[in-house]
Write a protein that holds these residues in place. Structure first.
Motif, PDB file in Angstrom:
ATOM      1  N   VAL A 121       0.834  -1.210   0.000  1.00 43.59           N
ATOM      2  CA  VAL A 121       0.000   0.000   0.000  1.00 43.59           C
ATOM      3  C   VAL A 121       0.868   1.259   0.000  1.00 43.59           C
ATOM      4  O   VAL A 121       0.637   2.197  -0.768  1.00 43.59           O
ATOM      5  N   LEU A 122       1.889   1.269   0.871  1.00 40.64           N
ATOM      6  CA  LEU A 122       2.778   2.419   0.915  1.00 40.64           C
ATOM      7  C   LEU A 122       3.548   2.554  -0.397  1.00 40.64           C
ATOM      8  O   LEU A 122       3.842   3.666  -0.853  1.00 40.64           O
ATOM      9  N   GLY A 123       3.835   1.424  -1.020  1.00 39.73           N
ATOM     10  CA  GLY A 123       4.534   1.454  -2.307  1.00 39.73           C
ATOM     11  C   GLY A 123       3.720   2.154  -3.379  1.00 39.73           C
ATOM     12  O   GLY A 123       4.263   2.921  -4.186  1.00 39.73           O
ATOM     13  N   PHE A 124       2.385   1.910  -3.414  1.00 42.18           N
ATOM     14  CA  PHE A 124       1.522   2.610  -4.367  1.00 42.18           C
ATOM     15  C   PHE A 124       1.546   4.118  -4.117  1.00 42.18           C
ATOM     16  O   PHE A 124       1.594   4.924  -5.049  1.00 42.18           O
ATOM     17  N   PHE A 125       1.521   4.494  -2.839  1.00 42.03           N
ATOM     18  CA  PHE A 125       1.558   5.919  -2.486  1.00 42.03           C
ATOM     19  C   PHE A 125       2.875   6.546  -2.938  1.00 42.03           C
ATOM     20  O   PHE A 125       2.898   7.642  -3.505  1.00 42.03           O
ATOM     21  N   VAL A 126       3.977   5.843  -2.692  1.00 42.18           N
ATOM     22  CA  VAL A 126       5.290   6.337  -3.101  1.00 42.18           C
ATOM     23  C   VAL A 126       5.364   6.480  -4.616  1.00 42.18           C
ATOM     24  O   VAL A 126       5.923   7.447  -5.140  1.00 42.18           O
ATOM     25  N   LEU A 127       4.774   5.530  -5.322  1.00 38.14           N
ATOM     26  CA  LEU A 127       4.792   5.566  -6.789  1.00 38.14           C
ATOM     27  C   LEU A 127       4.005   6.767  -7.316  1.00 38.14           C
ATOM     28  O   LEU A 127       4.443   7.474  -8.230  1.00 38.14           O
ATOM     29  N   LEU A 128       2.842   7.018  -6.731  1.00 36.14           N
ATOM     30  CA  LEU A 128       1.997   8.115  -7.207  1.00 36.14           C
ATOM     31  C   LEU A 128       2.569   9.481  -6.868  1.00 36.14           C
ATOM     32  O   LEU A 128       2.283  10.465  -7.563  1.00 36.14           O
ATOM     33  N   THR A 129       3.343   9.585  -5.789  1.00 34.90           N
ATOM     34  CA  THR A 129       3.929  10.865  -5.395  1.00 34.90           C
ATOM     35  C   THR A 129       5.390  10.982  -5.808  1.00 34.90           C
ATOM     36  O   THR A 129       6.086  11.905  -5.384  1.00 34.90           O
ATOM     37  N   ASN A 130       5.831  10.048  -6.629  1.00 32.50           N
ATOM     38  CA  ASN A 130       7.197  10.061  -7.128  1.00 32.50           C
ATOM     39  C   ASN A 130       7.432  11.311  -7.973  1.00 32.50           C
ATOM     40  O   ASN A 130       6.593  11.677  -8.785  1.00 32.50           O
ATOM     41  N   PRO A 131       8.567  12.014  -7.804  1.00 28.68           N
ATOM     42  CA  PRO A 131       8.811  13.229  -8.588  1.00 28.68           C
ATOM     43  C   PRO A 131       8.819  12.967 -10.088  1.00 28.68           C
ATOM     44  O   PRO A 131       8.355  13.797 -10.873  1.00 28.68           O
ATOM     45  N   GLY A 132       9.330  11.791 -10.494  1.00 32.12           N
ATOM     46  CA  GLY A 132       9.305  11.456 -11.909  1.00 32.12           C
ATOM     47  C   GLY A 132       7.893  11.265 -12.416  1.00 32.12           C
ATOM     48  O   GLY A 132       7.536  11.735 -13.503  1.00 32.12           O
ATOM     49  N   ALA A 133       7.061  10.579 -11.637  1.00 26.78           N
ATOM     50  CA  ALA A 133       5.669  10.364 -12.029  1.00 26.78           C
ATOM     51  C   ALA A 133       4.912  11.680 -12.085  1.00 26.78           C
ATOM     52  O   ALA A 133       4.121  11.922 -13.015  1.00 26.78           O
ATOM     53  N   LEU A 134       5.138  12.557 -11.102  1.00 26.21           N
ATOM     54  CA  LEU A 134       4.456  13.849 -11.086  1.00 26.21           C
ATOM     55  C   LEU A 134       4.837  14.685 -12.302  1.00 26.21           C
ATOM     56  O   LEU A 134       3.985  15.352 -12.898  1.00 26.21           O
ATOM     57  N   ASP A 135       6.105  14.645 -12.686  1.00 22.24           N
ATOM     58  CA  ASP A 135       6.531  15.374 -13.881  1.00 22.24           C
ATOM     59  C   ASP A 135       5.876  14.808 -15.131  1.00 22.24           C
ATOM     60  O   ASP A 135       5.459  15.550 -16.031  1.00 22.24           O
ATOM     61  N   LEU A 136       5.779  13.485 -15.203  1.00 26.44           N
ATOM     62  CA  LEU A 136       5.149  12.856 -16.370  1.00 26.44           C
ATOM     63  C   LEU A 136       3.664  13.191 -16.447  1.00 26.44           C
ATOM     64  O   LEU A 136       3.131  13.441 -17.527  1.00 26.44           O
ATOM     65  N   PHE A 137       2.975  13.205 -15.286  1.00 24.33           N
ATOM     66  CA  PHE A 137       1.562  13.592 -15.267  1.00 24.33           C
ATOM     67  C   PHE A 137       1.398  15.031 -15.757  1.00 24.33           C
ATOM     68  O   PHE A 137       0.497  15.349 -16.532  1.00 24.33           O
ATOM     69  N   ARG A 138       2.309  15.901 -15.299  1.00 21.83           N
ATOM     70  CA  ARG A 138       2.232  17.308 -15.693  1.00 21.83           C
ATOM     71  C   ARG A 138       2.474  17.492 -17.182  1.00 21.83           C
ATOM     72  O   ARG A 138       1.819  18.305 -17.844  1.00 21.83           O
ATOM     73  N   LEU A 139       3.401  16.700 -17.720  1.00 16.82           N
ATOM     74  CA  LEU A 139       3.748  16.838 -19.126  1.00 16.82           C
ATOM     75  C   LEU A 139       2.723  16.201 -20.051  1.00 16.82           C
ATOM     76  O   LEU A 139       2.633  16.570 -21.228  1.00 16.82           O
TER      77      LEU A 139
END
Length: 350
Positions: A121-139
């Motif tokens: 569960v914590l791993g999913f949270f870490v994945l969703l708040t990952n700086p790389g993931a956040l940048d990809l969502f923004r882009l």
């Protein structure tokens, strides 16, 4: 992005790995946990690597250069980053395998299963708040063009007002040269002429940067064509660099139609990022990169990682500007420097 978020995300990823080690999960959950850890670790390291190049994490420039290639780039300038990137990829694989082997699918003890599920569960949270993931969502939105907003007062210019006394102009683009360099208390005597020029000229500060203008070719495109290099402008309209924004009406197109002779020099390869095409396709009569400029300097001139040091490029530019100023035809001359290029810069031999 604040440096605190990437650090915190990496710490939480470490907690996830600790929770998963010697925990108990079913086969499917075990595979899912390892994929989550591997992907989160890969995104963290990818973000860190990208930030070494951009200073802004994973931004539009990364995808631009992945699509358009890196021909003509100064690869030696980033050799340390390439080596660390290769080692990071190996580390991702090694950690993922180690976590996979450490998770038991046979241990039915409730505490171990609970710890494994907490890690997942914590791993999913870490994945969703990952700086790389956040940048990809923004882009995702900006690169599709869906987030681009065209102002109501956006003006497409097709003709310039006639001027009986056209002015010549020279534009000097200083690569990654920032206001800190003008601070005499930090860099005494570094740029006295620029300081004097600013004191007697119009100077702008507190300028905000919009999306799609943060790297060299993108900033030049925004300045000359009035459009950011994102979304449709970055892909389809460039036709694989055979034509650079063929539908754009840029300053060069307007001025060349008014009789201006436009020229550009840079001490790097014109192949890099489609640099030459930007100017060649939009009204410039002469566009010279390092291949052409080498013929105007002595054979034993020391090269820079990008091609030719700024001091030689500026000497060539000054001579050509003098020649153009003696002709009757109005002209515009654009010069780009490179010696202050990230990450270390390159001191010229002079």
């Amino acid at each position: 992005m604040s440096g605190l978020l990437p650090f915190a995300n990496f710490v939480f990823l470490g907690i996830v790995i600790v929770l998963l080690i010697r925990s108990g999960l079913g086969v499917r959950a075990r595979v899912l946990a390892v994929l989550t850890v591997g992907l989160a670790l890969f995104l963290n390291l990818s973000w860190a690597m990208a930030d070494q190049f951009t200073g802004n994490g994973i931004d539009e420039s990364i995808f631009f250069h992945l699509e358009m290639g890196m021909k003509g780039a100064a690869y030696g300038e980033f050799r340390n980053q390439f080596v660390l990137g290769a080692l990071a990829i190996i580390a991702v694989g090694a950690v993922s395998v180690a976590v996979y082997k450490s998770i038991s699918t046979k241990d039915e003890k409730r505490p171990k299963r609970a710890r494994g599920m907490a890690g997942l569960v914590l791993g999913f949270f870490v994945l969703l708040t990952n700086p790389g993931a956040l940048d990809l969502f923004r882009l995702a939105g900006s690169m599709s063009g869906s987030s681009l907003i065209v102002p109501e007062d956006f003006l497409v210019v097709h003709d310039l007002p006639r001027n009986q006394n056209p002015k010549n102009f020279v534009i000097l683009y200083a690569e990654q040269y920032e206001r800190a360099f003008l601070d005499e208390s930090v860099f005494p005597g570094l740029s006295p002429n620029l300081n004097d020029l600013e004191d007697s000229s119009l100077s702008f500060t507190e300028i905000r940067q919009v999306s799609g203008t943060s790297w060299s070719i993108a900033s030049m495109t925004a300045g000359f064509c009035g459009v950011p290099l994102v979304g449709a402008a970055m892909g389809n309209s460039m036709s694989g660099l055979d034509h650079f924004l063929p539908r754009a009406n840029c300053i060069g197109d307007l001025l060349s139609s008014e009789g201006y002779r436009l020229e550009h020099v840079i001490g790097a390869s014109l192949d890099f990022a489609g640099w030459g095409k930007l100017f060649e396709n939009h009204g410039f009569a002469s566009v010279r990169g390092v291949a052409a400029l080498r013929g105007e300097v002595p054979a034993d001139t020391p090269p820079s990682p990008w091609g030719l040091h700024d001091e030689y490029v500026l000497e060539i530019a000054a001579e050509r500007i003098t020649e153009l100023s003696q002709a009757e035809q109005p002209f515009g001359f654009v010069v780009n420097t490179l010696d202050t290029h990230h990450p270390r810069g390159h001191a010229g031999p002079g």
